[in-house]
Design a protein around this motif. Structure first.
Motif, PDB file in Angstrom:
ATOM      1  N   GLY A 117      48.961   0.500  53.467  1.00 60.05           N
ATOM      2  CA  GLY A 117      48.798   1.927  53.237  1.00 60.05           C
ATOM      3  C   GLY A 117      49.547   2.463  52.032  1.00 60.05           C
ATOM      4  N   GLN A 118      50.200   1.584  51.254  1.00 62.30           N
ATOM      5  CA  GLN A 118      51.046   2.060  50.157  1.00 62.30           C
ATOM      6  C   GLN A 118      50.529   1.670  48.781  1.00 62.30           C
ATOM      7  OE1 GLN A 118      53.557   4.169  50.788  1.00 62.30           O
ATOM      8  NE2 GLN A 118      52.826   3.985  52.895  1.00 62.30           N
ATOM      9  N   SER A 119      49.372   1.065  48.695  1.00 63.55           N
ATOM     10  CA  SER A 119      48.845   0.671  47.399  1.00 63.55           C
ATOM     11  C   SER A 119      48.450   1.899  46.587  1.00 63.55           C
ATOM     12  CB  SER A 119      47.627  -0.239  47.570  1.00 63.55           C
ATOM     13  OG  SER A 119      46.526   0.485  48.105  1.00 63.55           O
ATOM     14  N   TRP A 120      48.364   1.731  45.258  1.00 66.54           N
ATOM     15  CA  TRP A 120      47.967   2.837  44.383  1.00 66.54           C
ATOM     16  C   TRP A 120      46.595   3.361  44.780  1.00 66.54           C
ATOM     17  CZ3 TRP A 120      43.858   3.827  41.166  1.00 66.54           C
ATOM     18  CH2 TRP A 120      43.996   4.901  40.272  1.00 66.54           C
ATOM     19  N   PHE A 121      45.681   2.481  45.120  1.00 69.90           N
ATOM     20  CA  PHE A 121      44.321   2.865  45.502  1.00 69.90           C
ATOM     21  C   PHE A 121      44.350   3.757  46.749  1.00 69.90           C
ATOM     22  CE2 PHE A 121      40.434   1.732  47.994  1.00 69.90           C
ATOM     23  CZ  PHE A 121      39.528   2.401  47.205  1.00 69.90           C
ATOM     24  N   GLU A 122      45.120   3.377  47.746  1.00 74.48           N
ATOM     25  CA  GLU A 122      45.200   4.183  48.965  1.00 74.48           C
ATOM     26  C   GLU A 122      45.857   5.536  48.689  1.00 74.48           C
ATOM     27  OE1 GLU A 122      46.024   1.378  52.645  1.00 74.48           O
ATOM     28  OE2 GLU A 122      46.965   0.594  50.836  1.00 74.48           O
ATOM     29  N   GLN A 123      46.845   5.548  47.816  1.00 74.04           N
ATOM     30  CA  GLN A 123      47.491   6.807  47.457  1.00 74.04           C
ATOM     31  C   GLN A 123      46.510   7.734  46.746  1.00 74.04           C
ATOM     32  OE1 GLN A 123      50.938   5.731  45.175  1.00 74.04           O
ATOM     33  NE2 GLN A 123      52.061   4.924  46.933  1.00 74.04           N
ATOM     34  N   LEU A 124      45.637   7.160  45.914  1.00 76.16           N
ATOM     35  CA  LEU A 124      44.613   7.963  45.237  1.00 76.16           C
ATOM     36  C   LEU A 124      43.643   8.553  46.258  1.00 76.16           C
ATOM     37  CD1 LEU A 124      43.253   8.929  42.599  1.00 76.16           C
ATOM     38  CD2 LEU A 124      41.922   6.813  42.633  1.00 76.16           C
ATOM     39  N   LEU A 125      43.237   7.750  47.235  1.00 73.16           N
ATOM     40  CA  LEU A 125      42.309   8.242  48.254  1.00 73.16           C
ATOM     41  C   LEU A 125      42.922   9.368  49.079  1.00 73.16           C
ATOM     42  CD1 LEU A 125      40.591   4.997  49.662  1.00 73.16           C
ATOM     43  CD2 LEU A 125      39.955   6.404  47.704  1.00 73.16           C
ATOM     44  N   ARG A 126      44.230   9.356  49.226  1.00 75.58           N
ATOM     45  CA  ARG A 126      44.918  10.411  49.984  1.00 75.58           C
ATOM     46  C   ARG A 126      45.332  11.584  49.097  1.00 75.58           C
ATOM     47  NH1 ARG A 126      47.727   5.825  52.391  1.00 75.58           N
ATOM     48  NH2 ARG A 126      49.514   6.311  51.039  1.00 75.58           N
ATOM     49  N   GLY A 127      45.075  11.502  47.795  1.00 82.02           N
ATOM     50  CA  GLY A 127      45.415  12.588  46.885  1.00 82.02           C
ATOM     51  C   GLY A 127      46.868  12.644  46.491  1.00 82.02           C
ATOM     52  N   GLU A 128      47.574  11.505  46.560  1.00 85.85           N
ATOM     53  CA  GLU A 128      49.008  11.468  46.261  1.00 85.85           C
ATOM     54  C   GLU A 128      49.299  11.099  44.815  1.00 85.85           C
ATOM     55  OE1 GLU A 128      49.993  10.094  50.869  1.00 85.85           O
ATOM     56  OE2 GLU A 128      50.479   8.756  49.194  1.00 85.85           O
ATOM     57  N   VAL A 129      48.322  10.580  44.105  1.00 88.06           N
ATOM     58  CA  VAL A 129      48.456  10.312  42.672  1.00 88.06           C
ATOM     59  C   VAL A 129      47.251  10.936  41.967  1.00 88.06           C
ATOM     60  CG1 VAL A 129      49.788   8.193  42.969  1.00 88.06           C
ATOM     61  CG2 VAL A 129      47.294   8.062  42.890  1.00 88.06           C
ATOM     62  N   LEU A 130      47.393  11.196  40.650  1.00 91.52           N
ATOM     63  CA  LEU A 130      46.342  11.889  39.888  1.00 91.52           C
ATOM     64  C   LEU A 130      45.861  13.097  40.692  1.00 91.52           C
ATOM     65  CD1 LEU A 130      44.312   8.858  38.449  1.00 91.52           C
ATOM     66  CD2 LEU A 130      46.181  10.125  37.393  1.00 91.52           C
ATOM     67  N   THR A 131      46.806  13.973  40.972  1.00 90.89           N
ATOM     68  CA  THR A 131      46.602  15.030  41.961  1.00 90.89           C
ATOM     69  C   THR A 131      45.621  16.123  41.544  1.00 90.89           C
ATOM     70  OG1 THR A 131      48.596  16.107  41.083  1.00 90.89           O
ATOM     71  CG2 THR A 131      48.862  14.688  43.006  1.00 90.89           C
ATOM     72  N   SER A 132      45.111  16.067  40.321  1.00 91.88           N
ATOM     73  CA  SER A 132      44.111  17.052  39.889  1.00 91.88           C
ATOM     74  C   SER A 132      42.713  16.453  39.800  1.00 91.88           C
ATOM     75  CB  SER A 132      44.502  17.642  38.523  1.00 91.88           C
ATOM     76  OG  SER A 132      45.701  18.372  38.612  1.00 91.88           O
ATOM     77  N   SER A 133      42.586  15.195  40.144  1.00 94.39           N
ATOM     78  CA  SER A 133      41.278  14.535  40.060  1.00 94.39           C
ATOM     79  C   SER A 133      40.462  14.807  41.316  1.00 94.39           C
ATOM     80  CB  SER A 133      41.457  13.024  39.882  1.00 94.39           C
ATOM     81  OG  SER A 133      42.099  12.463  41.024  1.00 94.39           O
ATOM     82  N   ILE A 134      39.164  14.572  41.205  1.00 96.68           N
ATOM     83  CA  ILE A 134      38.240  14.679  42.340  1.00 96.68           C
ATOM     84  C   ILE A 134      37.880  13.269  42.782  1.00 96.68           C
ATOM     85  CG2 ILE A 134      35.895  15.348  43.005  1.00 96.68           C
ATOM     86  CD1 ILE A 134      36.208  17.712  41.067  1.00 96.68           C
ATOM     87  N   THR A 135      37.889  13.033  44.088  1.00 95.80           N
ATOM     88  CA  THR A 135      37.568  11.709  44.618  1.00 95.80           C
ATOM     89  C   THR A 135      36.486  11.834  45.679  1.00 95.80           C
ATOM     90  OG1 THR A 135      39.850  10.977  44.248  1.00 95.80           O
ATOM     91  CG2 THR A 135      38.481   9.632  45.693  1.00 95.80           C
ATOM     92  N   ILE A 136      35.406  11.093  45.501  1.00 89.60           N
ATOM     93  CA  ILE A 136      34.324  11.015  46.487  1.00 89.60           C
ATOM     94  C   ILE A 136      34.278   9.582  46.997  1.00 89.60           C
ATOM     95  CG2 ILE A 136      31.841  11.280  46.881  1.00 89.60           C
ATOM     96  CD1 ILE A 136      31.790  13.242  44.520  1.00 89.60           C
ATOM     97  N   ILE A 137      34.309   9.405  48.307  1.00 91.21           N
ATOM     98  CA  ILE A 137      34.313   8.071  48.902  1.00 91.21           C
ATOM     99  C   ILE A 137      33.118   7.948  49.835  1.00 91.21           C
ATOM    100  CG2 ILE A 137      35.672   6.378  50.194  1.00 91.21           C
ATOM    101  CD1 ILE A 137      37.696   9.234  49.509  1.00 91.21           C
ATOM    102  N   THR A 138      32.383   6.844  49.763  1.00 92.99           N
ATOM    103  CA  THR A 138      31.336   6.578  50.746  1.00 92.99           C
ATOM    104  C   THR A 138      31.745   5.382  51.586  1.00 92.99           C
ATOM    105  OG1 THR A 138      30.016   4.993  49.436  1.00 92.99           O
ATOM    106  CG2 THR A 138      29.616   7.352  49.072  1.00 92.99           C
TER     107      THR A 138
END
Length: 393
Positions: free
Chosen positions: A241-262
């Motif tokens: 749960g601590q990888s950069w990818f997981e942090q991005l999915l949770r909005g913890e990094v690149l906090t102004s980006s938009i993320t869509i997940i399928t």
């Protein structure tokens, strides 16, 4: 004339708007006085006067020259404009067409609500009757600066990947998400064996490594990531749960980006509490099934009518068509059965058996062999043995 020249520059620049880009545009058409006036009026006081910010974008000054930005943006948009409706060429699908999918959005405050218990896991008829759908266009009203993380779930074959390709293509053509400067559609199956450990992995996939400093400096402002197929991303990459990818999915990094997940529902349970909006791709409704059939036979409407009549007479097979992949398979089977003079399927089991048989016929033809197969038992013994061993795997 000044306005016309500026608009022409803007269209050719192909970038999202900001005060600094407006100033650059004015300077390029010899309007330095007006550019300086705007710089003094808006740029220096924008932090204290939010009402004066440019409404169509609030992105900060870009770190790359405009000419270099254009190359990157045009490279991405050109990539998506050439997208086909599907990732693969088989089963065949109509070219350059998109039939609207049935989409629903969770409007409750918590994902552990009635929505959670009424997901696609119910029967097809129950799902269609108990859920209110939205249009493709309405989907983008759910994506805002406050609601940046969007999870789209759906069962296999319901059209999640096709939807992401439609979104990226429409962005490439300037139809939607005009405030997004960079859109990255990432098929997660491509990263099954090697995890996404940072932004550089994503940019390397697109051969745009030079954007890393800009995107990080802006905290991802003006960037949209679409991660397609979370269920196809190896669980061993996300176990802590601590990888950069997981942090991005949770909005913890690149906090102004938009993320869509399928994702398929069973692979995204732990993510549901972290996303801002959760939706579901249901597939097709009856009207959309008919629309897709009409689109598949634009020059042969009588055949389209025959297929609709066939489905009406076989309700069990018609219910399969709520899943778009099944409908594509059934159209392929229908055409192949007519050509091979084989009886049309009457049951779901017939559909899968005939799809396998007709796919093998297609395979033999690609090898230059003319073969007529009516069932799997018609296969040569040596190849039937190989086929059965593959099935056991």
């Amino acid at each position: 004339e000044c306005q016309r020249d500026m608009v022409q520059f803007w269209l050719e620049s192909d970038t999202s708007c900001s005060w600094n880009k407006l100033i650059d545009a004015l300077i390029s058409i010899n309007q330095s006085v007006l550019a300086e006036e705007i710089r003094n009026t808006y740029c220096h006081s924008s932090q204290n006067s939010p009402e004066k910010s440019l409404p169509i974008s609030d992105s900060p000054e870009e770190s790359l020259p405009i000419s270099e930005q254009n190359v990157s943006v045009k490279k991405l948009k050109g990539r998506y404009r050439n997208h086909k409706p599907a990732q693969v060429d088989f089963p065949p699908v109509p070219k350059f067409s998109f039939t609207n999918l049935a989409l629903i959005i969770d409007t409750t405050e918590t994902s552990r609500s009635t929505f959670f218990f009424n997901t696609i896991q119910g029967s097809v008829d129950d799902v269609i009757e108990t859920k209110v759908t939205i249009t493709y266009e309405k989907l983008f009203e759910c994506i805002t600066s406050e609601k940046r993380i969007f999870l789209l779930e759906g069962r296999p074959g319901c059209g999640k990947t096709t939807l992401t390709r439609k979104i990226s293509r429409d962005w490439g053509e300037g139809i939607i998400l005009g405030f997004v400067k960079y859109l990255f559609l990432i098929p997660l199956r491509q990263f099954y064996s090697s995890p996404i450990i940072g932004l550089s992995n994503i940019l390397q996939y697109f051969d745009l490594n030079d954007l890393e400093a800009e995107i990080k400096g802006n905290e991802g402002n003006g960037v949209c990531f679409i991660f397609d197929g979370l269920d196809e991303y190896s669980q061993k990459h996300t176990k802590d749960g601590q990888s950069w990818f997981e942090q991005l999915l949770r909005g913890e990094v690149l906090t102004s980006s938009i993320t869509i997940i399928t994702s398929r529902p069973n692979a995204s349970v732990e993510l549901r509490e972290s996303v801002h909006t959760r939706g579901e791709v249901l597939g097709f409704l009856k009207k959309q099934i008919e629309e897709y059939i009409d689109t598949s036979y634009p020059t042969n409407p009588s055949k389209a009518c025959e297929i609709k009549a066939y489905l009406c007479n076989h309700q069990n097979i018609q219910h399969m068509c709520y899943v778009p992949l099944h409908l594509v398979m059934i159209l392929f089977i229908y055409d192949s059965c007519q050509e091979q003079k084989v009886a049309l399927p009457k049951t779901e089991t017939d559909v899968y058996n005939l799809f396998t048989v007709m796919s093998l016929v297609r395979y033999y033809r690609k090898l230059g062999k003319k073969v007529v197969l009516r069932d799997l038992q018609s296969l040569p013994s040596s190849e039937l043995s190989l086929f059965l061993r593959i099935c056991k795997l």
